[in-house]
Scaffold this motif. Structure first.
Motif, mmCIF file in Angstrom:
data_model
loop_
_atom_site.group_PDB
_atom_site.id
_atom_site.type_symbol
_atom_site.label_atom_id
_atom_site.label_comp_id
_atom_site.label_asym_id
_atom_site.label_seq_id
_atom_site.Cartn_x
_atom_site.Cartn_y
_atom_site.Cartn_z
ATOM 1 N N LYS A 1 0.836 -1.427 0.056
ATOM 2 C CA LYS A 1 0.299 0.034 0.076
ATOM 3 C C LYS A 1 0.914 1.191 0.392
ATOM 4 O O LYS A 1 0.497 2.736 -0.497
ATOM 5 N N THR B 1 1.544 -0.906 -6.855
ATOM 6 C CA THR B 1 1.548 -0.374 -5.325
ATOM 7 C C THR B 1 -0.155 -0.108 -5.202
ATOM 8 O O THR B 1 -0.502 1.040 -5.758
ATOM 9 N N GLY B 2 -0.284 -0.076 -4.028
ATOM 10 C CA GLY B 2 -2.080 0.321 -3.933
ATOM 11 C C GLY B 2 -2.588 -0.786 -2.811
ATOM 12 O O GLY B 2 -1.634 -1.552 -2.064
ATOM 13 N N MET B 3 -3.794 -0.269 -2.480
ATOM 14 C CA MET B 3 -3.689 -1.577 -0.968
ATOM 15 C C MET B 3 -5.216 -2.158 -1.531
ATOM 16 O O MET B 3 -5.423 -2.575 -2.604
ATOM 17 N N GLY C 1 -4.575 1.657 -5.509
ATOM 18 C CA GLY C 1 -3.418 2.629 -5.521
ATOM 19 C C GLY C 1 -4.136 3.648 -6.812
ATOM 20 O O GLY C 1 -5.163 4.880 -6.574
ATOM 21 N N THR D 1 0.162 -8.675 5.844
ATOM 22 C CA THR D 1 -0.277 -6.574 6.444
ATOM 23 C C THR D 1 0.937 -6.641 7.947
ATOM 24 O O THR D 1 0.421 -5.832 7.599
#
Length: 466
Positions: free
Chosen positions: A34, A113-115, A128, A143
């Motif tokens: 993330k 890249t991102g949740m 993202g 996580t």
């Protein structure tokens, strides 16, 4: 839609190592993070930056307090450039995170890249700069964790802070109050004490580092008191209030009396909690328990057979190297291999100075389990190497089975024991006896000789140099 053999959610030590091992085993692998940098808590706001500050502050303390006794004279006042110290820490973090990015590229791992969140058991949505979905035959949840808090404390992240903010302060505190006498609080407390801050540690239990062997807790507190850190044990914090630049902490001591502590910064260091926020685990049918941990079996497999979880988000001690071992374990399990982890032999380390390290059972655990054992210990001050360096605080203690002499636990405090504990892990992995260690040749003069001497003490109470 891109399809992968394995998708890893989270790029901390467990996640990125799992991704590398999957790629090595021929699986098409993706990793989802993330944040803009890889490496997770450990590399960005945990292990690596804290060790950078520990080393920098240690150099400063040596220059101020110990150089002269070594015949090193520095003209003029020794000054701290705190801004430069923090900048060096940031540079170390950047280099380390860039190294992980290089490893992803080298192993042909796709980085998103991102949740990451589950749409179902085989589809992961990534929010993202743009929203996209990937498909994965297997998913590894890595996580990690976030700093825990007490329900009545408002973290303003300015004066009432967690370890994350403590690594990026703009000034050295006048008086830092640390709530919690565990690993993180002691390490960061020592950093700022070395730099001139008054440091007060408030601990709910009757000793610091309560999970470690009692002898280590006692010795570490004795040494840190000598360094100027103040301790208040058996104190239950019940209120934290900020008034401008002053923060007041109220706690009840074991007599039930209320005590107030005033400082300009309060570091809340009461452990960490598993991080599953926004994972949307229910969409995949994954069970998460009341502690926030993802439930797994002995193969680190969730109740959804193609989804695994590792590291801080599952049961067990929250350590980067434990997560790494689990990452490799899951990758090899998915590949059809039969890997092995002995959780009893995951070492625990505190990077104060002197360092503290432990593996296996504590004396308290052996007593509680009714195991008959023998103990041998050896003080670091009796070593020639310790006297040569001036690092004479500490000891090594070895616990061995009373009948078989098998080593059951090794507990150390002293110079470089964070590295030295691996000797104990190796010996215990191969079920060595105390006599086995005692009969091994150890180079002279070294700190490692304390391990041999403790083994001699445990074998026949015949340490040579005390």
């Amino acid at each position: 839609m891109s399809t992968y053999d394995v998708a890893v959610i989270g790029s901390g030590p467990g996640g990125y190592v799992a991704a590398i091992r999957c790629a090595q085993l021929g699986m098409k692998t993706a990793i989802i993070e993330k944040y803009d940098t890889l490496g997770g808590t450990c590399l960005n706001v945990g292990c690596i930056p804290s060790k950078a500050l520990l080393d920098s502050s240690h150099h400063y303390e040596d220059a101020v307090k110990h150089f002269e006794e070594h015949g090193i004279e520095i003209p003029g006042d020794i000054k701290i450039n705190f801004e430069k110290m923090i900048a060096r820490k940031a540079s170390v973090v950047s280099q380390t995170c860039d190294g992980v990015a290089y490893l992803m590229k080298k192993n042909e791992i796709d980085v998103f890249t991102g949740m990451g969140s589950f749409e179902d058991a085989t589809h992961i949505k990534i929010d993202g700069e743009k929203s996209q979905t990937i498909e994965a035959k297997h998913t590894i949840i890595a996580t990690g964790s976030k700093p825990a808090n007490l329900p009545f404390i408002e973290l303003d992240k300015e004066r009432v802070i967690t370890s994350t903010e403590a690594l990026t302060l703009k000034e050295i505190p006048n008086h830092m109050i640390v709530i919690g006498g565990g690993v993180i609080g002691l390490e960061l407390g020592q950093v700022y004490r070395r730099l001139g801050a008054e440091v007060t540690v408030i601990e709910y239990m009757d000793r610091i580092t309560p999970a470690m062997d009692k002898a280590l807790s006692k010795e570490l507190m004795k040494v840190m008191k000598k360094q100027g850190v103040k301790f208040h044990l058996s104190h239950a914090v019940n209120k934290v209030e900020r008034n401008g630049d002053e923060v007041t902490v109220t706690a009840k001591n074991k007599k039930g009396e209320e005590v107030e502590f005033k400082g300009d910064y309060v570091l809340v260091s009461v452990g960490r909690r598993p991080y599953t926020d926004k994972l949307n685990a229910t969409a995949a049918g994954i069970k998460v328990n009341e502690k926030g941990q993802v439930e797994v079996n002995d193969h680190l497999q969730t109740n959804v057979k193609n989804i695994y979880a590792i590291g801080d988000v599952v049961r067990g001690i929250m350590l980067a190297h434990k997560a790494e071992e689990e990452g490799v374990f899951v990758a090899e399990t998915i590949a059809g291999q039969k890997p092995h982890i002995n959780y009893n032999l995951i070492p625990n380390v505190i990077y104060t100075w002197p360092e503290v390290a432990s593996v296996g059972k504590t004396e308290e655990e052996l007593k509680e389990a009714g195991v008959e054992y023998k103990a041998g210990s050896f003080p670091m001050r009796a070593l020639g190497r310790s006297r040569a360096s001036g690092d004479t605080d500490g000891l090594v203690k070895i616990l061995a089975d009373k009948t078989t002499d098998e080593v059951l636990g090794v507990h150390m405090i002293g110079a470089r024991v964070a590295d030295l504990i691996t000797e104990a892990v190796t010996a215990m992995e191969y079920r060595a006896s105390a006599e086995d260690i005692a009969r091994m040749s150890h180079a002279h003069p070294t700190y490692a000789e304390a391990v041999k001497e403790a083994a001699l003490a445990a074998t026949e109470d015949r340490a040579l140099h005390v």
